[in-house]
Motif scaffolding. Structure first.
Motif: not given
Length: 253
Positions: A175-189
């Motif tokens: 179900d593509r409504s539950l999918l996301r294409a991720v990018q950067t920057p990814q942030g972290f503690d």
């Protein structure tokens, strides 16, 4: 009697740094210089990526992880394009894989850095607002934050085939409504990201958020941006040139 609210001094925002792994060759872009050093609008993509990080209000330090044999070249290149006065930049040698390069970049960070953004050099046109949004979400308490966009194409899951190029059997349609294409920057503690890298040295994740997920630590998404696309193939480079030309025309760059 007049109420007097006592003044409570707020702690300063956690210092943030960006780590940019740029030691890969980027073979899908075709023969030539390493992908990060390919020109975009007459300037290497890496310079654009560093500028995007350095212009963000949150970033105090940018660490570029370069091919080991090109550290001096990259350092000289970045010296020709200095960051704003309040931002430091550092170039260190990378490793054989992206994951190893990120670990080497993390090792170069000063102790006082508490928030780390990991950004692909191949995403040279990420808007500053996206960078600040990621950093702000980490500062607000999220241990891992990823910018992402809804998936607009229908996606198929396939079974493994014996040889490349063979017809691939479809096994499911998510179900593509539950999918996301991720990018950067990814942030972290910072502590969370360090723990994730220490726990997995097998280079099995395609992004740093994946390593954090393997720890069982929650990862949250913030809105990404269509101009934060990854330059992987020649057509992507043409699109990046068009976006850059439009920004220069509208004084958005």
């Amino acid at each position: 009697m007049t109420d007097v609210t006592p003044f409570i001094e707020q702690p300063p925002p956690a210092r943030a740094a960006a780590v940019i792994p740029a030691a890969g060759l980027g073979l899908r872009l075709g023969p030539g210089a390493p992908k990060a050093l390919r020109p975009l609008g007459g300037t290497p993509m890496l310079v654009h990526a560093v500028r995007a990080m350095a212009r963000a209000r949150a970033i105090a330090l940018v660490v570029v992880v370069a091919p080991a044999e090109q550290v001096a070249l990259v350092r000289s290149l970045l010296d020709e394009h200095p960051p704003p006065p309040a931002v430091e930049q550092l170039v260190v040698a990378g490793g054989a894989t992206r994951q190893e390069s990120v670990r080497l970049g993390l090792a170069a960070l000063p102790e006082e850095i508490e928030v780390v953004l990991v950004h692909d050099a191949a995403r040279p046109l990420v808007p500053v607002g996206t960078v600040d949004a990621v950093a702000a979400a980490v500062r607000a308490g999220a241990p891992a934050v990823v910018p992402a966009l809804p998936v607009t194409d229908t996606v198929k899951s396939v079974a493994a085939t014996a040889a490349s190029g063979d017809p691939e059997p479809v096994v499911a349609t998510p179900d593509r409504s539950l999918l996301r294409a991720v990018q950067t920057p990814q942030g972290f503690d910072r502590a969370t990201l360090l723990a994730a890298h220490r726990a997995n040295t097998a280079d099995q994740a395609t992004d740093d958020a994946g390593l954090v997920e393997q720890l069982g630590v929650p990862v949250v998404l913030v809105p990404g941006h269509e101009e934060a696309f990854k330059v992987t193939r020649p057509l992507d480079l043409l699109l990046a040139e068009a976006v850059l030309a439009r920004r220069r025309t509208t004084d958005d760059f």
